[in-house]
Design a protein around this motif. Sequence first.
Motif, mmCIF file in Angstrom:
data_model
loop_
_atom_site.group_PDB
_atom_site.id
_atom_site.type_symbol
_atom_site.label_atom_id
_atom_site.label_comp_id
_atom_site.label_asym_id
_atom_site.label_seq_id
_atom_site.Cartn_x
_atom_site.Cartn_y
_atom_site.Cartn_z
ATOM 1 N N ASN A 191 12.559 2.631 -5.473
ATOM 2 C CA ASN A 191 11.390 2.888 -6.120
ATOM 3 C C ASN A 191 10.790 1.523 -6.414
ATOM 4 O OD1 ASN A 191 11.464 5.598 -6.091
ATOM 5 N ND2 ASN A 191 12.324 5.889 -7.759
ATOM 6 N N ASP A 192 11.644 0.488 -6.766
ATOM 7 C CA ASP A 192 10.765 -0.785 -7.437
ATOM 8 C C ASP A 192 10.480 -1.472 -6.195
ATOM 9 O OD1 ASP A 192 13.466 -1.348 -6.570
ATOM 10 O OD2 ASP A 192 13.787 -2.703 -8.351
ATOM 11 N N VAL A 193 10.881 -1.061 -4.969
ATOM 12 C CA VAL A 193 10.225 -1.881 -3.739
ATOM 13 C C VAL A 193 8.975 -1.067 -3.346
ATOM 14 C CG1 VAL A 193 10.600 -2.420 -1.229
ATOM 15 C CG2 VAL A 193 12.518 -2.713 -2.869
ATOM 16 N N ILE A 194 9.103 0.141 -3.421
ATOM 17 C CA ILE A 194 7.774 0.852 -2.978
ATOM 18 C C ILE A 194 6.728 0.555 -4.141
ATOM 19 C CG2 ILE A 194 6.640 3.244 -3.362
ATOM 20 C CD1 ILE A 194 9.100 4.222 -1.424
ATOM 21 N N ASN A 195 7.039 0.450 -5.462
ATOM 22 C CA ASN A 195 6.113 0.081 -6.598
ATOM 23 C C ASN A 195 5.541 -1.230 -6.123
ATOM 24 O OD1 ASN A 195 6.277 2.538 -7.727
ATOM 25 N ND2 ASN A 195 7.857 1.752 -9.036
ATOM 26 N N LEU A 196 6.453 -2.242 -5.666
ATOM 27 C CA LEU A 196 5.912 -3.474 -5.506
ATOM 28 C C LEU A 196 4.922 -3.647 -4.455
ATOM 29 C CD1 LEU A 196 6.414 -6.628 -5.633
ATOM 30 C CD2 LEU A 196 8.145 -6.336 -3.548
ATOM 31 N N ILE A 197 5.268 -2.885 -3.296
ATOM 32 C CA ILE A 197 4.175 -2.859 -2.179
ATOM 33 C C ILE A 197 2.924 -2.122 -2.773
ATOM 34 C CG2 ILE A 197 3.742 -1.900 -0.031
ATOM 35 C CD1 ILE A 197 6.870 -1.755 0.603
ATOM 36 N N CYS A 198 2.907 -1.142 -3.346
ATOM 37 C CA CYS A 198 1.682 -0.592 -3.847
ATOM 38 C C CYS A 198 0.802 -1.263 -4.787
ATOM 39 C CB CYS A 198 2.069 0.965 -4.462
ATOM 40 S SG CYS A 198 2.514 2.037 -3.042
ATOM 41 N N GLN A 199 1.762 -2.032 -5.639
ATOM 42 C CA GLN A 199 1.041 -2.958 -6.595
ATOM 43 C C GLN A 199 0.227 -3.993 -6.043
ATOM 44 O OE1 GLN A 199 3.863 -3.668 -9.673
ATOM 45 N NE2 GLN A 199 2.763 -5.480 -10.247
ATOM 46 N N LYS A 200 0.607 -4.731 -4.881
ATOM 47 C CA LYS A 200 0.306 -5.554 -4.104
ATOM 48 C C LYS A 200 -0.928 -5.339 -3.310
ATOM 49 C CE LYS A 200 3.256 -8.925 -5.773
ATOM 50 N NZ LYS A 200 3.122 -10.384 -5.816
ATOM 51 N N ILE A 201 -0.748 -4.346 -2.504
ATOM 52 C CA ILE A 201 -1.688 -3.812 -1.487
ATOM 53 C C ILE A 201 -2.269 -2.714 -1.848
ATOM 54 C CG2 ILE A 201 -1.665 -3.208 0.928
ATOM 55 C CD1 ILE A 201 0.764 -4.569 1.249
ATOM 56 N N THR A 202 -3.748 -3.070 -2.295
ATOM 57 C CA THR A 202 -4.327 -2.016 -3.222
ATOM 58 C C THR A 202 -5.612 -1.491 -2.373
ATOM 59 O OG1 THR A 202 -5.715 -3.798 -4.247
ATOM 60 C CG2 THR A 202 -3.692 -2.704 -5.258
ATOM 61 N N THR A 203 -5.880 -2.007 -1.027
ATOM 62 C CA THR A 203 -7.284 -1.515 -0.538
ATOM 63 C C THR A 203 -7.104 -1.011 0.591
ATOM 64 O OG1 THR A 203 -7.364 -3.853 0.806
ATOM 65 C CG2 THR A 203 -8.577 -3.612 -1.413
ATOM 66 N N ASN A 204 -5.881 -0.593 1.273
ATOM 67 C CA ASN A 204 -5.859 -0.034 2.696
ATOM 68 C C ASN A 204 -4.498 0.648 2.732
ATOM 69 O OD1 ASN A 204 -5.232 -0.380 5.376
ATOM 70 N ND2 ASN A 204 -6.882 -1.987 5.761
ATOM 71 N N VAL A 205 -4.441 1.776 3.404
ATOM 72 C CA VAL A 205 -3.250 2.418 3.541
ATOM 73 C C VAL A 205 -2.508 1.908 4.702
ATOM 74 C CG1 VAL A 205 -2.149 4.738 3.983
ATOM 75 C CG2 VAL A 205 -4.111 4.626 2.464
#
Length: 343
Positions: A191-205
């Motif tokens: 989960n913390d890896v997924i959270n990290l990604i989502c936190q850093k990449i915010t504009t584009n799926v």
Amino acid sequence: APGLNEEYTFTNFVVGDNNRFAANAAIAISKNPGTTYNPCLIYGGVGLGKTHLLQSIGNSVWQEKDNAKIVYVTAEDFTNEFIRSIQENKTHLFKNKYRKADVLLIDDIHFLQKKHETQEELFHTFNALFDAKKQMIFTSDRPVSEIKDITERLQNRFTRGLTVDLQPPQMETAVAILKKKAEKQGVYVANDVINLICQKITTNVRDLEAALTRIIAYAELVNKEVSLEVAQRQLKDFFSSPTQNNITVDVIQRVVADYFNLSANELKGKKRTRQVAFPRQMAMYITREITEASMTDVGLEFGGRDHTTVMHACQRISSRMRTDPTIEDIIQTLIRKIKEEGS
Ligand code: ADP
Ligand code: MG
């Protein structure tokens, strides 16, 4: 349906506040094509799911009525095909193909900018299909009014039915998208890896997925679970995208100060009451996260503080984020606003 990616289905599309209107419109259309929302125009930035939704409509109609003629094309291919048909004296074949569609899906119509002859042809295709009550859905990376050099009457046709937009996903939706994708591939990602990604990449799926793909590839090739540290290292180049480069500390301070009803000077000032200290720590944390500034740089930008003060601030915020999801949300929101202002 032929010519469509079978992965692009409604089932595989995660719905959140950012795309609910568009997703529900697409579902409604696929149940009753050609009746209510005709045409439909879906617009939104790069990688936000336009093509996915568009093809989902095609795949869904195909499932319901297997003799329906579903035609998907990008505006670019439409243009090239049209030009070739003129050169080869086969415009009748071209017209036949598009004017006999039951559902016509045209992706990325912003491409038609300045393509006057193709616009003309599409205008007539539109009228033929519209009169025959055939469903049309278009996508664009911007509102039609912002597509330059496109005839007014075509603009007018595009927006005659229903226009819906796609926004970047909120943290929660972004996390859900990645979890679903990891699950589908049968890979466990912490989960913390997924959270990290989502936190850093915010504009584009699309970028979110690319980052996850990298992590999954790493996990498989190295054959072990990816820790937060490894993820951070592996994703470094994803996180320092050029769009982040014109973000200045000034912008960060202004946005954070605004959010907490403070002035930028208070944020840089001496006061250490909780009302000021906490926003200041957040601003320092964010500066470290999204700029190249060192601890020392950040200290200087925030009223000449020592680098150890910055370090403590960052540690404090990251530990609070781990225990308090609302803090994480605030940081997320702030980063989003900062990127908007800085781009
Ligand atoms: P666009 O056409 O707007 O540039 P795409 O439709 O190609 O974007 O989407 C980029 C990628 O992100 C695709 O792999 C798509 O499946 C995925 N994607 C976008 N939005 C979602 C969503 N809400 N749920 C699941 N996947 C999504
Ligand atoms: Mg697309």
